[in-house]
Design a protein around this motif. Sequence first.
Motif, PDB file in Angstrom:
ATOM      1  N   LEU A 254     -31.728  51.638  69.212  1.00 14.40           N
ATOM      2  CA  LEU A 254     -30.390  52.235  69.103  1.00 14.40           C
ATOM      3  C   LEU A 254     -29.320  51.175  68.899  1.00 14.40           C
ATOM      4  O   LEU A 254     -28.358  51.379  68.148  1.00 14.40           O
ATOM      5  CB  LEU A 254     -30.090  53.065  70.354  1.00 14.40           C
ATOM      6  N   ALA A 255     -29.469  50.024  69.532  1.00 12.36           N
ATOM      7  CA  ALA A 255     -28.505  48.935  69.353  1.00 12.36           C
ATOM      8  C   ALA A 255     -28.548  48.413  67.922  1.00 12.36           C
ATOM      9  O   ALA A 255     -27.506  48.124  67.319  1.00 12.36           O
ATOM     10  CB  ALA A 255     -28.801  47.806  70.340  1.00 12.36           C
ATOM     11  N   ASP A 256     -29.756  48.305  67.369  1.00 10.50           N
ATOM     12  CA  ASP A 256     -29.901  47.801  66.006  1.00 10.50           C
ATOM     13  C   ASP A 256     -29.389  48.786  64.965  1.00 10.50           C
ATOM     14  O   ASP A 256     -29.093  48.385  63.820  1.00 10.50           O
ATOM     15  CB  ASP A 256     -31.377  47.495  65.714  1.00 10.50           C
ATOM     16  N   ASN A 257     -29.320  50.054  65.306  1.00 17.07           N
ATOM     17  CA  ASN A 257     -28.933  51.085  64.337  1.00 17.07           C
ATOM     18  C   ASN A 257     -27.584  51.721  64.656  1.00 17.07           C
ATOM     19  O   ASN A 257     -27.328  52.874  64.305  1.00 17.07           O
ATOM     20  CB  ASN A 257     -30.019  52.154  64.269  1.00 17.07           C
ATOM     21  N   SER A 258     -26.720  50.988  65.314  1.00 16.17           N
ATOM     22  CA  SER A 258     -25.378  51.481  65.616  1.00 16.17           C
ATOM     23  C   SER A 258     -24.404  50.316  65.615  1.00 16.17           C
ATOM     24  O   SER A 258     -24.793  49.147  65.577  1.00 16.17           O
ATOM     25  CB  SER A 258     -25.358  52.183  66.983  1.00 16.17           C
ATOM     26  N   SER A 259     -23.137  50.658  65.643  1.00 16.34           N
ATOM     27  CA  SER A 259     -22.093  49.641  65.691  1.00 16.34           C
ATOM     28  C   SER A 259     -21.022  50.078  66.683  1.00 16.34           C
ATOM     29  O   SER A 259     -21.096  51.177  67.257  1.00 16.34           O
ATOM     30  CB  SER A 259     -21.476  49.441  64.307  1.00 16.34           C
ATOM     31  N   GLU A 260     -20.035  49.252  66.876  1.00 19.23           N
ATOM     32  CA  GLU A 260     -18.944  49.598  67.789  1.00 19.23           C
ATOM     33  C   GLU A 260     -18.242  50.880  67.357  1.00 19.23           C
ATOM     34  O   GLU A 260     -17.693  51.607  68.184  1.00 19.23           O
ATOM     35  CB  GLU A 260     -17.939  48.444  67.861  1.00 19.23           C
ATOM     36  N   ARG A 261     -18.280  51.180  66.060  1.00 21.65           N
ATOM     37  CA  ARG A 261     -17.624  52.386  65.547  1.00 21.65           C
ATOM     38  C   ARG A 261     -18.284  53.657  66.075  1.00 21.65           C
ATOM     39  O   ARG A 261     -17.684  54.727  66.062  1.00 21.65           O
ATOM     40  CB  ARG A 261     -17.655  52.382  64.019  1.00 21.65           C
ATOM     41  N   ASP A 262     -19.523  53.553  66.540  1.00 23.39           N
ATOM     42  CA  ASP A 262     -20.234  54.727  67.051  1.00 23.39           C
ATOM     43  C   ASP A 262     -19.873  55.055  68.492  1.00 23.39           C
ATOM     44  O   ASP A 262     -20.335  56.074  69.030  1.00 23.39           O
ATOM     45  CB  ASP A 262     -21.741  54.502  66.938  1.00 23.39           C
ATOM     46  N   GLY A 263     -19.074  54.208  69.120  1.00 22.51           N
ATOM     47  CA  GLY A 263     -18.616  54.497  70.477  1.00 22.51           C
ATOM     48  C   GLY A 263     -19.751  54.682  71.460  1.00 22.51           C
ATOM     49  O   GLY A 263     -20.661  53.858  71.542  1.00 22.51           O
ATOM     50  N   ASP A 264     -19.716  55.800  72.207  1.00 19.11           N
ATOM     51  CA  ASP A 264     -20.722  56.067  73.242  1.00 19.11           C
ATOM     52  C   ASP A 264     -21.974  56.762  72.704  1.00 19.11           C
ATOM     53  O   ASP A 264     -22.888  57.074  73.479  1.00 19.11           O
ATOM     54  CB  ASP A 264     -20.113  56.955  74.339  1.00 19.11           C
ATOM     55  N   ALA A 265     -22.026  57.013  71.392  1.00 15.75           N
ATOM     56  CA  ALA A 265     -23.147  57.770  70.830  1.00 15.75           C
ATOM     57  C   ALA A 265     -24.505  57.154  71.164  1.00 15.75           C
ATOM     58  O   ALA A 265     -25.427  57.879  71.581  1.00 15.75           O
ATOM     59  CB  ALA A 265     -22.983  57.911  69.313  1.00 15.75           C
ATOM     60  N   PRO A 266     -24.703  55.828  71.020  1.00 15.02           N
ATOM     61  CA  PRO A 266     -26.026  55.270  71.346  1.00 15.02           C
ATOM     62  C   PRO A 266     -26.434  55.511  72.798  1.00 15.02           C
ATOM     63  O   PRO A 266     -27.601  55.822  73.076  1.00 15.02           O
ATOM     64  CB  PRO A 266     -25.861  53.777  71.052  1.00 15.02           C
ATOM     65  N   THR A 267     -25.495  55.401  73.719  1.00 13.88           N
ATOM     66  CA  THR A 267     -25.796  55.631  75.130  1.00 13.88           C
ATOM     67  C   THR A 267     -26.143  57.094  75.384  1.00 13.88           C
ATOM     68  O   THR A 267     -27.080  57.405  76.137  1.00 13.88           O
ATOM     69  CB  THR A 267     -24.602  55.221  76.009  1.00 13.88           C
ATOM     70  N   GLU A 268     -25.405  57.996  74.760  1.00 12.26           N
ATOM     71  CA  GLU A 268     -25.678  59.416  74.941  1.00 12.26           C
ATOM     72  C   GLU A 268     -27.032  59.805  74.351  1.00 12.26           C
ATOM     73  O   GLU A 268     -27.773  60.615  74.925  1.00 12.26           O
ATOM     74  CB  GLU A 268     -24.558  60.255  74.312  1.00 12.26           C
ATOM     75  N   VAL A 269     -27.364  59.217  73.200  1.00  8.81           N
ATOM     76  CA  VAL A 269     -28.681  59.475  72.608  1.00  8.81           C
ATOM     77  C   VAL A 269     -29.774  58.966  73.544  1.00  8.81           C
ATOM     78  O   VAL A 269     -30.782  59.644  73.780  1.00  8.81           O
ATOM     79  CB  VAL A 269     -28.794  58.798  71.224  1.00  8.81           C
ATOM     80  N   ALA A 270     -29.578  57.781  74.090  1.00  9.74           N
ATOM     81  CA  ALA A 270     -30.573  57.208  75.006  1.00  9.74           C
ATOM     82  C   ALA A 270     -30.780  58.113  76.214  1.00  9.74           C
ATOM     83  O   ALA A 270     -31.917  58.317  76.658  1.00  9.74           O
ATOM     84  CB  ALA A 270     -30.134  55.809  75.444  1.00  9.74           C
ATOM     85  N   LYS A 271     -29.715  58.647  76.766  1.00  8.19           N
ATOM     86  CA  LYS A 271     -29.826  59.524  77.924  1.00  8.19           C
ATOM     87  C   LYS A 271     -30.620  60.786  77.588  1.00  8.19           C
ATOM     88  O   LYS A 271     -31.437  61.251  78.387  1.00  8.19           O
ATOM     89  CB  LYS A 271     -28.437  59.909  78.432  1.00  8.19           C
ATOM     90  N   LYS A 272     -30.375  61.337  76.392  1.00  9.61           N
ATOM     91  CA  LYS A 272     -31.121  62.529  75.972  1.00  9.61           C
ATOM     92  C   LYS A 272     -32.613  62.232  75.868  1.00  9.61           C
ATOM     93  O   LYS A 272     -33.455  62.995  76.346  1.00  9.61           O
ATOM     94  CB  LYS A 272     -30.594  63.023  74.618  1.00  9.61           C
TER      95      LYS A 272
END
Length: 455
Positions: A425-443
Amino acid sequence: MVEYRDNVIKLLGSKRAEEIYAEVKDLPIIDYHCHLSPREIYEDRPFEDIGEIWLAGDHYKWRLMRGYGVDEKYITGNASWKEKFEKFAEAVGYALGNPVKDWVAAELMFFFGITTPLNKDTAKEIREKANAVIKEKKISPRKLIEAANVEYIATTDDPCDSLEWHDLIAKEGKLSAKVAPTFRTDNLVSVEKADYKNYIAKLEKASGVEIKDLGGFESAINERLDFFVSRGCRFSDIGVAGFPKTVAERKDAAETFKKILEGSATAYEEDAFKGYLYVYLANEYKKRGITMQMHLAVTRNSNSAMFEKCGADSGFDCVGDAIDTVTLTRVIDAMNMREGLPETIIYTLNPSMYYTLITMIGAFRGVHLGVSWWFCDHKRGMRETFDRLSELGHICSMVGMLTDSRSFLSYTRHDYYRQCLCDFLADNSSERDGDAPTEVAKKLCYYNAKKLTEE
């Protein structure tokens, strides 16, 4: 069993990955598919030796030892736990690149506080330290479950099972994790086996329903399904080799079932009947809110001589041929056309199926790609699954990690998965994605799986 510390297995490649991981590493575990024994959970007998915990039934470790050339005496034979542990330590010490090496390191760290790498030179020291913790803490199945923060366990159970151990666990009410049965239909659908009539007799006894025709067979299945649901069942599963190529109409299925009982059905008729049964079961799962799991592309018991000696699930299965997508789609579509699909998770042991399987899954609502399974649940295999699913579907459609294990120490594999996921998720996101990577990880680490366990 020890205070949690930073994992000795480092799969996180960036600060961003570490930040995402920090938000999910302590989430509870929903183990919606495993092979742990409900009897062992209920009896909660303290272990005596690290060799027993590791080597009594974990075919991952058995295969590794065989690959290194260890004699079967030290794997499934009558050697002592000390001897078996020493042979395993030597094998794993040289198993560079194999995920079992990482899993062993994680299990030693998390449950025993041991960070020394396991090999033939450290075997004696590590066994003594681990056994001292086992003795001092009286380590048992329940203590390991509690230590791993497990919230839900779905065991694997035949439709004829009495579920007595589940009843005893529930009645006692002392375990914080919920232990529920899974409706595993391998024996139910294996109509080609010579002893299938014996299984039908067993099903008659368990259900209290006379089975003389297809109607009686379906009634018996329904009775067992309702019994399982009354004991908290939320999942079904099947993991046989092959897949039905066609789906019989009910009239033809009824005729074929009579032939099956007589032992006169052709291979084509048996296959078509299996297709009918797959569809029937899916529709019954839909009515009861049961999630259907299908494990595909596996070849069972490849070594006949060792199967005779050791039995099933002893480390002699292998990757099977990819299932033809047209065939798979035909059966899934028939399920959907008749009564609608239940929530469905499809796993493949053959990664060559990913592209076609993911695109097929995308054509049906509520069908999910299963997490990297068995020979694929290493770092590269997980990364490949994440890559293909995110490219061709939606990463959030995946339910999440499971252990598929017979070892009570295997819960550290959830941490292995969580690190792999957060790095992806870190490799496929940027700061522009905000909390999206964390929320995806939680799901993918907890909430998607938890949703399927709720009534």
